[in-house]
Design an enzyme around this catalytic site. Structure first.
Site, PDB file in Angstrom:
ATOM      1  N   GLN A  20     -27.004   7.438  35.526  1.00 41.34           N
ATOM      2  CA  GLN A  20     -25.925   7.384  36.511  1.00 41.34           C
ATOM      3  C   GLN A  20     -26.101   8.365  37.658  1.00 41.34           C
ATOM      4  O   GLN A  20     -25.425   8.268  38.671  1.00 41.34           O
ATOM      5  CB  GLN A  20     -24.579   7.600  35.815  1.00 41.34           C
ATOM      6  CG  GLN A  20     -24.271   6.502  34.799  1.00 41.34           C
ATOM      7  CD  GLN A  20     -22.942   6.696  34.094  1.00 41.34           C
ATOM      8  OE1 GLN A  20     -22.905   7.253  33.007  1.00 41.34           O
ATOM      9  NE2 GLN A  20     -21.858   6.251  34.698  1.00 41.34           N
ATOM     10  N   ASN A 183     -24.046   8.123  22.775  1.00 43.61           N
ATOM     11  CA  ASN A 183     -22.827   7.971  23.560  1.00 43.61           C
ATOM     12  C   ASN A 183     -22.217   6.580  23.307  1.00 43.61           C
ATOM     13  O   ASN A 183     -22.909   5.563  23.443  1.00 43.61           O
ATOM     14  CB  ASN A 183     -23.130   8.100  25.057  1.00 43.61           C
ATOM     15  CG  ASN A 183     -21.870   7.963  25.896  1.00 43.61           C
ATOM     16  OD1 ASN A 183     -21.005   8.835  25.858  1.00 43.61           O
ATOM     17  ND2 ASN A 183     -21.733   6.848  26.607  1.00 43.61           N
ATOM     18  N   GLU A 184     -20.950   6.580  22.952  1.00 47.10           N
ATOM     19  CA  GLU A 184     -20.150   5.358  22.847  1.00 47.10           C
ATOM     20  C   GLU A 184     -20.887   4.145  22.268  1.00 47.10           C
ATOM     21  O   GLU A 184     -21.026   3.120  22.954  1.00 47.10           O
ATOM     22  CB  GLU A 184     -19.572   5.001  24.222  1.00 47.10           C
ATOM     23  CG  GLU A 184     -18.666   6.078  24.782  1.00 47.10           C
ATOM     24  CD  GLU A 184     -17.900   5.648  26.024  1.00 47.10           C
ATOM     25  OE1 GLU A 184     -18.183   4.574  26.578  1.00 47.10           O
ATOM     26  OE2 GLU A 184     -16.993   6.398  26.433  1.00 47.10           O
TER      27      GLU A 184
HETATM   28  C1  BGC Z   1     -19.207   6.214  29.780  1.00 48.80           C
HETATM   29  C2  BGC Z   1     -19.654   6.663  31.140  1.00 48.80           C
HETATM   30  C3  BGC Z   1     -18.815   5.975  32.204  1.00 48.80           C
HETATM   31  C4  BGC Z   1     -17.381   6.370  32.007  1.00 48.80           C
HETATM   32  C5  BGC Z   1     -16.416   5.783  33.022  1.00 48.80           C
HETATM   33  C6  BGC Z   1     -17.723   6.075  29.621  1.00 48.80           C
HETATM   34  O1  BGC Z   1     -17.443   4.886  28.964  1.00 48.80           O
HETATM   35  O2  BGC Z   1     -19.768   7.018  28.770  1.00 48.80           O
HETATM   36  O3  BGC Z   1     -21.018   6.394  31.273  1.00 48.80           O
HETATM   37  O4  BGC Z   1     -19.243   6.254  33.479  1.00 48.80           O
HETATM   38  O5  BGC Z   1     -16.938   5.958  30.742  1.00 48.80           O
HETATM   39  O6  BGC Z   1     -16.381   4.399  32.923  1.00 48.80           O
END
Ligand code: BGC
Length: 426
Positions: A20, A183-184
């Site tokens: 990002q 992550n997520e």
């Molecule tokens: C993610 C980020 C994303 C942010 C805002 C999260 O779900 O880890 O990568 O930019 O939310 O949408």
């Protein structure tokens, strides 16, 4: 409450992710962006105008194919030292970032020494400024060779993941106190394999379940490797969690659907790996209200992406996460898409109150990472959503300018660090 509840060593941070911000990454996402940019621009109005707060204000950017290409990012890969100076200026004492697998292992089994050195210096430069590095191993992006072999859909590919994690452990474990594996995993599996909005755009419940299950295995395997590499390293996870509530608290259907959604979205994955966690991290962005099994959120206030904003929803989530796992907690992401910077200060302040409240009730919360330090590439939405404490002007030399909310956050952190100024719930 008469004293500042945040201890002096509380981690006040911000979060980023390689794809990002870095620029010039070559991975599954960058390929997908190039292939889909025109189509995303062409269909933007239809997809977004009923979702986002103000279509007119984003129309120009959202209908431009360039919006959908991460491209030069915000040039963070080259400007990281300058960027860490900004983090320091904001009084942060911690920083969460992800490393880009496709840079470190651009071809199967081939390590790029320059990239490895890059991240070593990255960690060193953070430390030099008193910013504790929280290294995130996987923030969704993967090298193309790994994807070509089936990515996390094939359990046999976990051997590639283990080799990569071993490399990270060999290279960086001694320089780190904190590491986050994934992550997520819930958002990734859902959007890429169930809803099919993100690359590889699959809509298949079996594919989804396989990926989700394999990611739980990937976490446990990574934990074993990292633990062997360092007995002191604190190893955690960063799932997305929502404050899920029944729209009509007395209604049976609403209660049942809420309980199910909480289990599926917030707890399922963490339950699978909870014995292999030194801390629980989570990302919090919104409350979700369920009515008759369907999402039914209030109309306002909403952020630029149309997400219902309820910063204080963090409090019940902290209480429940603590009750479930009894492990130290870090909020690994939290923030708001707000190009006008009209909500961010309010959001931060309410978030601090929610954290104070939970801590005063016994929750062992140790750190907070705002998403994000900079405006960055917001995946399928592209560049128009603005999550940064710092505005980045990509048209004019990528100039960084701290937003008023960022300045406010910096002051507030300073006060907390000096042991002054409790927010006192007001
Ligand atoms: C993610 C980020 C994303 C942010 C805002 C999260 O779900 O880890 O990568 O930019 O939310 O949408």
């Amino acid at each position: 409450m008469t004293k500042n509840i945040f201890p002096k060593d509380f981690y006040w941070g911000a979060s980023t992710a390689s794809h990002q911000v870095e620029g010039k990454t070559v991975n599954q996402w960058s390929e997908w962006e190039l292939a889909n940019a025109s189509e995303l621009a062409r269909t933007a109005k239809k997809r977004l105008q009923h979702v986002v707060g103000d279509w007119e204000s984003i129309a120009k950017q959202a209908t431009d194919p360039a919006n959908y290409v991460s491209g030069r990012g915000i040039d963070h890969y080259r400007r990281y030292e300058e960027d860490f100076d900004i983090a320091k200026k904001l009084n942060l004492n911690a920083f969460r970032f992800s490393i880009e697998w496709s840079r470190i292992e651009p071809e199967k089994g081939v390590w790029d020494e320059t990239a490895i050195e890059h991240y070593r210096d990255y960690i060193r430069q953070l430390r030099k400024r008193g910013l504790e590095p929280f290294l995130n191993i996987w923030h969704w992006t993967m090298p193309n060779w790994f994807v070509a072999e089936g990515g996390f859909k094939r359990s046999r590919n976990l051997k590639h993941w283990r080799r990569f994690v071993q490399k990270i452990a060999d290279e960086y474990a001694d320089d780190l106190k904190f590491i986050i594996t994934l992550n997520e995993p819930n958002v990734y599996s859902t959007f890429s394999f169930l809803i099919g909005e993100w690359v590889p755009e699959e809509k298949n419940v079996f594919g989804f379940a396989t990926v989700y299950y394999n990611l739980a295995r990937a976490h446990r395997q990574a934990y074993a490797i990292l633990r062997r590499a360092s007995p002191t390293l604190q190893i955690g996870l960063a799932p997305a969690m929502a404050n899920i509530q029944a729209k009509r608290p007395g209604n049976l259907i609403d209660i049942v659907s809420t309980a199910w959604m909480r289990y599926f979205w917030n707890w399922w994955f963490v339950n699978r790996v909870s014995r292999k966690l030194d801390f629980v991290g989570f990302n919090y962005y919104f409350s979700d209200y369920y009515k008759a099994g369907k999402l039914n959120n209030p109309d306002a206030p909403k952020n630029d992406l149309g997400w219902y904003m309820e910063p204080e929803g963090l409090h019940p989530l902290l209480i429940r996460t603590w009750a479930h796992y009894k492990k130290p907690i870090y909020i690994t992401e939290n923030g708001v898409a707000d190009s006008g910077d009209q909500y961010r200060k309010w959001w931060l302040e309410e978030t601090m109150v929610a954290m104070e409240r939970a801590m005063s009730e016994g929750v062992d919360l140790r750190g907070y990472f705002h998403w994000s330090l900079f405006d960055n590439f917001e995946w399928k939405y592209g560049w128009w959503p603005k999550f940064g404490l710092v505005h980045v002007d990509r048209e004019h030399g990528m100039k960084r300018t701290i937003r008023p909310s960022g300045i406010w956050y910096a002051h507030r952190i300073k006060s907390f660090q000096k042991g002054e100024l409790p927010t006192n719930g007001k």
